[in-house]
Design a protein around this motif. Sequence first.
Motif, PDB file in Angstrom:
ATOM      1  N   GLY A 269      11.396  17.496   1.114  1.00 36.01           N
ATOM      2  CA  GLY A 269      11.519  18.852   0.598  1.00 36.01           C
ATOM      3  C   GLY A 269      11.140  19.909   1.623  1.00 36.01           C
ATOM      4  N   LEU A 270      10.730  19.489   2.811  1.00 38.67           N
ATOM      5  CA  LEU A 270      10.382  20.415   3.886  1.00 38.67           C
ATOM      6  C   LEU A 270      11.566  20.577   4.824  1.00 38.67           C
ATOM      7  N   PRO A 271      11.629  21.707   5.513  1.00 40.30           N
ATOM      8  CA  PRO A 271      12.727  21.888   6.483  1.00 40.30           C
ATOM      9  C   PRO A 271      12.641  20.840   7.600  1.00 40.30           C
ATOM     10  N   PRO A 272      13.776  20.353   8.064  1.00 41.45           N
ATOM     11  CA  PRO A 272      13.777  19.339   9.118  1.00 41.45           C
ATOM     12  C   PRO A 272      13.052  19.788  10.389  1.00 41.45           C
ATOM     13  N   THR A 273      13.144  21.072  10.724  1.00 38.30           N
ATOM     14  CA  THR A 273      12.453  21.553  11.927  1.00 38.30           C
ATOM     15  C   THR A 273      10.938  21.447  11.768  1.00 38.30           C
ATOM     16  N   THR A 274      10.442  21.719  10.577  1.00 39.33           N
ATOM     17  CA  THR A 274       9.000  21.593  10.317  1.00 39.33           C
ATOM     18  C   THR A 274       8.572  20.141  10.446  1.00 39.33           C
ATOM     19  N   ILE A 275       9.366  19.244   9.882  1.00 40.41           N
ATOM     20  CA  ILE A 275       9.036  17.817   9.964  1.00 40.41           C
ATOM     21  C   ILE A 275       9.011  17.368  11.422  1.00 40.41           C
TER      22      ILE A 275
ATOM     23  N   VAL B 276       9.866   9.183   7.462  1.00 44.36           N
ATOM     24  CA  VAL B 276       8.485   9.589   7.674  1.00 44.36           C
ATOM     25  C   VAL B 276       7.587   8.904   6.661  1.00 44.36           C
ATOM     26  N   ASN B 277       6.308   8.801   7.007  1.00 38.51           N
ATOM     27  CA  ASN B 277       5.347   8.146   6.137  1.00 38.51           C
ATOM     28  C   ASN B 277       5.028   9.069   4.959  1.00 38.51           C
ATOM     29  N   ALA B 278       5.189   8.568   3.740  1.00 37.87           N
ATOM     30  CA  ALA B 278       5.010   9.383   2.542  1.00 37.87           C
ATOM     31  C   ALA B 278       3.565   9.863   2.387  1.00 37.87           C
TER      32      ALA B 278
ATOM     33  N   ARG C 245       0.837  -1.185   0.000  1.00 37.94           N
ATOM     34  CA  ARG C 245       0.000   0.000   0.000  1.00 37.94           C
ATOM     35  C   ARG C 245       0.874   1.237   0.000  1.00 37.94           C
ATOM     36  N   ARG C 246       0.298   2.332  -0.461  1.00 36.42           N
ATOM     37  CA  ARG C 246       1.037   3.580  -0.494  1.00 36.42           C
ATOM     38  C   ARG C 246       1.408   4.026   0.913  1.00 36.42           C
ATOM     39  N   SER C 247       0.554   3.718   1.870  1.00 35.02           N
ATOM     40  CA  SER C 247       0.816   4.146   3.239  1.00 35.02           C
ATOM     41  C   SER C 247       1.996   3.395   3.856  1.00 35.02           C
ATOM     42  N   ASP C 248       2.445   2.337   3.208  1.00 34.70           N
ATOM     43  CA  ASP C 248       3.572   1.574   3.722  1.00 34.70           C
ATOM     44  C   ASP C 248       4.909   2.119   3.241  1.00 34.70           C
ATOM     45  N   SER C 249       4.893   3.187   2.440  1.00 33.06           N
ATOM     46  CA  SER C 249       6.151   3.714   1.931  1.00 33.06           C
ATOM     47  C   SER C 249       6.682   4.779   2.893  1.00 33.06           C
ATOM     48  N   TRP C 250       7.917   4.628   3.250  1.00 30.80           N
ATOM     49  CA  TRP C 250       8.582   5.523   4.186  1.00 30.80           C
ATOM     50  C   TRP C 250       9.744   6.193   3.476  1.00 30.80           C
ATOM     51  N   ILE C 251       9.883   7.490   3.657  1.00 32.72           N
ATOM     52  CA  ILE C 251      10.923   8.252   2.970  1.00 32.72           C
ATOM     53  C   ILE C 251      11.753   9.009   4.004  1.00 32.72           C
ATOM     54  N   SER C 252      12.948   9.403   3.581  1.00 29.37           N
ATOM     55  CA  SER C 252      13.809  10.162   4.486  1.00 29.37           C
ATOM     56  C   SER C 252      13.293  11.592   4.606  1.00 29.37           C
ATOM     57  N   ILE C 253      13.713  12.269   5.644  1.00 26.79           N
ATOM     58  CA  ILE C 253      13.280  13.658   5.847  1.00 26.79           C
ATOM     59  C   ILE C 253      13.737  14.535   4.693  1.00 26.79           C
ATOM     60  N   LYS C 254      14.926  14.287   4.178  1.00 29.45           N
ATOM     61  CA  LYS C 254      15.453  15.093   3.076  1.00 29.45           C
ATOM     62  C   LYS C 254      14.590  14.961   1.817  1.00 29.45           C
TER      63      LYS C 254
END
Length: 111
Positions: A42-48, A68-70, A30-39
């Motif tokens: 495209g958002l600032p790490p502090t926002t994440i 994080v979950n895509a 499922r799409r919800s099973d995809s996990w991506i790095s913070i980088k």
Amino acid sequence: MSSVVVISPDELAKLIDAAVKKALDGASVRRSDSWISIKATGLPPTTIRKLIKKGTIRAAKVGRELRVNAEDVHNYLVSASEAKADPEPEVIEAADTFEAARARARARRSA
């Protein structure tokens, strides 16, 4: 009494392939099973990190990397862009031009 069946390596490979295909038939990624790095967000790490703390985005630590979950990131970006959509213009009815200008200035300051 038990019996021993001897098969060739090719036949064994075919049996294994068929068993794996059968086992994976019902399982789908499922799409919800995809996990991506913070980088990759495209958002600032502090926002994440703030979104993770609030519970808006799910996170998992893989080794030293935080992922994080895509789908959560996608849903956040969609909702954030909808929130920033231009509101409908306010209709100002004022008798004279001065009052209309003051009302427009107040509306701009409050936006």
